[in-house]
Design a protein around this motif. Sequence first.
Motif, mmCIF file in Angstrom:
data_model
loop_
_atom_site.group_PDB
_atom_site.id
_atom_site.type_symbol
_atom_site.label_atom_id
_atom_site.label_comp_id
_atom_site.label_asym_id
_atom_site.label_seq_id
_atom_site.Cartn_x
_atom_site.Cartn_y
_atom_site.Cartn_z
ATOM 1 N N TYR A 1 19.183 13.175 17.279
ATOM 2 C CA TYR A 1 20.367 13.989 17.579
ATOM 3 C C TYR A 1 21.266 13.170 18.502
ATOM 4 O O TYR A 1 20.879 12.103 18.976
ATOM 5 C CB TYR A 1 19.933 15.300 18.227
ATOM 6 N N GLY B 1 20.727 22.819 9.709
ATOM 7 C CA GLY B 1 19.516 23.623 9.787
ATOM 8 C C GLY B 1 19.363 24.553 8.600
ATOM 9 O O GLY B 1 18.267 24.956 8.242
ATOM 10 N N GLY C 1 8.672 26.445 6.212
ATOM 11 C CA GLY C 1 10.051 26.581 6.683
ATOM 12 C C GLY C 1 10.132 26.890 8.166
ATOM 13 O O GLY C 1 11.065 27.564 8.614
ATOM 14 N N ALA D 1 10.752 24.845 10.504
ATOM 15 C CA ALA D 1 11.825 24.062 11.138
ATOM 16 C C ALA D 1 13.103 24.251 10.349
ATOM 17 O O ALA D 1 13.109 24.069 9.133
ATOM 18 C CB ALA D 1 11.462 22.582 11.178
ATOM 19 N N GLN D 2 14.176 24.624 11.033
ATOM 20 C CA GLN D 2 15.486 24.622 10.370
ATOM 21 C C GLN D 2 16.328 23.499 10.969
ATOM 22 O O GLN D 2 16.290 22.387 10.475
ATOM 23 C CB GLN D 2 16.162 25.999 10.479
ATOM 24 N N GLY E 1 15.790 22.023 13.694
ATOM 25 C CA GLY E 1 14.814 21.059 14.186
ATOM 26 C C GLY E 1 14.849 20.767 15.669
ATOM 27 O O GLY E 1 13.990 20.045 16.175
#
Lengths: 742, 163
Positions: free
Chosen positions: A26, A480, B101, B103-104, B106
Amino acid sequence: MTDRQLVGKPVPRKEGRDKVTGQARYIDDLHFPDMLYGVTVRSNAPRGRIQRIEFENDAIPWSELTVVTARDIPGENSVALILLDQPYLADEFVNHREEAVLLLAHPDRHLVEKARRAVRIEIEPLPAIFSIEDSLNRKEVIWGEDNIFKSFQVEKGNVDEVWEGADFIIEGEYQTGAQEQLYIENNGVIALASPEDGVTVWGSMQCPYYVHKALLKLFPLPEEKIRVIQVETGGGFGGKEEYPSMIAGHAALLAWKSGRPVKLVYDRAEDMAATTKRHPSLTKHRTAVTRDGKLLGIEIDFTVDGGAYATLSSVVLSRGTIHAAGPYNCANVRIKSRAVATNAPPHGAFRGFGAPQSIFALERHLNKVAATVGLTPEEFRRRNFLHEGETTATGQVIHEKVDLNGLMERAFELSDYYQKRESFAEANKFSVKKKGIGFASFMHGAGFTGSGEQYLQSVVGVEATTEGRIRILAASTEIGQGTNTIFGQIAAEALKLDYDLIEVAKPDTGNVPNSGPTVASRTVMIVGKLVESAALGLKQTLVQGGFLTEDYTQENFQTACLAYIEKHGALKSFSQYKQPETIRWDDEKYQGDAYGAYAWAVYVAEVTVDPLTYEAHVDDFVALQEVGRVIHPILAAGQIEGGVAQAIGFTLFENVVWQDGRMANSQMTNYIIPTAADIPPIRVFFEETPYAGGPSGAKGIGELPMDGAAPAILNAIEHATGLSFNHVPLMPEALMLEMEKS
Amino acid sequence: MPDENGKCAVPCTVNGEAVTLHAYPMARLLDVLREELRLTGTKEGCGEGECGACSVLLDGALVNSCLVPILQAEGAQIKTIEGVASGEQLHAVQQAFIECGGAQCGICTPGMVLAAINLLEKNANPDETAIRNGLAGNLCRCTGYIKIFESVVRACQNTEAKS
């Protein structure tokens, strides 16, 4: 050929492994040699004129710091979005407490923070306004001539004629508060900038081309000298739609002046206080109905607080306005709406984008209407639901197969609604804690409103790589929600290739076409469709060029790609959005097909209200929706669960405390979002009626789950307590006041 | 004892490797891990111990590394997300997060994975309440937690199936 059908399968998330191993990088994880750390010095008054800026504390080596003020801006001092009213750095006047005035950078991030606190900005105060009422009454005019950023009027039939013949006229007033997106990764960017090499920005963002457009105004550079690259982004929810243009500009200004890379990453308190939040709203309803519960006329007055600058308020207002009359059939509708200015930091995009506000009002109000007529909430809705062939408030004829009554009955079965409605009412007579069950029915339009998609003309590319792989080129970001994975599935399905063979290029304006912003539940339905057609275009090129026959294996396909590249140098296919002829929209009258497709939903909430602690707890939640074809069942359910959780926060937890236009609780310690211990079981169910305009029949779903929870929960609380609450967030204090009265 | 720059030498073990960290006494473990060791899998979400994005295991206990002054890490065994997988072999919890699922976006995932591992070390078969309470110190804004609960259950099942 093996069964390659991928749509509807829970394939692994493309970047999943990097995320679970901590390898995903990130913005704050990136480090450039010789990098400086930037900070923002902000206004300390909600409105006023800047008198002087002083650099106090002699212990700070001021000459070592890079200092940027409005005078250092090489181009135009405005954040280009819709209007050009918001400056990057205040020059003479400030209009909210968090307005940026000055920027500092230094290699030592502790020192630069100390320096930030030692800058004193002296501001001569001007009177400020902080509420919708004061803005509407023009207690002070702080923006334009009348504090109005934008207004709309939707007219259907003639609402003036319904009042006289109505058996009942029911009025109500509803309010929603601000809400912080609270992505767990704060806003941040790194910039490199010089007149020779141009400007390059890496950052956490939803819309690289928005940032690109903004930097183009800020710097006197040609388009190709500005490059914006999205890095792994830790959540957005709308909060990284427009704000990254601001922070990217700030970092780039510091880099431009210092000649060194500059990292500008907000800490939590700054991010919460200074960046955008959901627009607070005030909605007034006046409804005419017959004795047997048929809607005769709906009049809605909808106002949102836009904060100090226009930003996206006009678009938020538009979506809120169009959704305000909901999925009901009513011949006479008038919706008047406006976004007004106050001296708060600008409110902005947040999942749902105006719709959660106006739908909250409608779905609370209709329960009041039903009770007045003497019908149950469900019977009243049954008599007024929109059907195929009928028209929405904007006169859009619904051509989709929509069965809201069927959806509602299924949601009731799944939640045991009828039985609980009775048994709770009975049990509440004897129990201390009160239980209730309530629901909301609603829709959410996917894609940009009206002519928006036509105006955007988004482009997606698909290319074959020299490694024999397929790469998707789009500016749509993975934040996400699963963009990479879904695009991979759509392309693999279209080309009949393995999912693993598809890669998705990093959104980089130097390398990908503008597929539009990652907003408005449009990524699957609109951009996904372009991925599908660009992929098919690539195959077509191979077939027409004689490199491939229609009946091919994956190996044939790869060989054909390589042969094509060998002969022609590269193999790319692009697809651009073209509005279907059937979609018509009148921007002047606000009439026509507001959205290409709607998702339809009925949500049911079950609550317990504790009369000792005055807490309302959601015990069970059923979310049933019709969203077209589901491309990825786990990602789709994840979107709904996450959205419902945010909406539960919006309803019962998340209270922005304002003090003179400033968020006073800008910490996770005192701005509370739901934890793992607070969330009820969220039971997600889909109905799938394929939509011809979406890839493999899919519609958009990202924002939908934000819309229905608040009214469903307050309807359940009314069932539990007999008390009618018409504002969110509904905090225990408000429950206490009313429960003690009764 | 601090050196001439005011920094202290802090010997400890990070992901099984003995290291000596050099930092100001009140430096946060979070910053030392991220800046000195470049272990950037540990994230900063709030800096005040509320969100759990910076969770690491310190002598087997789950801690918010933003609240741990580096001196407290002296002699400690520290595990970060980078030390969870064994080479290419993912930990059962990591594998389950991918499958379910969990983690989206993260950003909470490293902390959440460590919280789940810590929970399962204390209770190999947690019921739903135990899972909820075990993860209540780690905020996630994407998933609504449901897929994370499912991931923890799946990790238990996968581990049982193996043993």
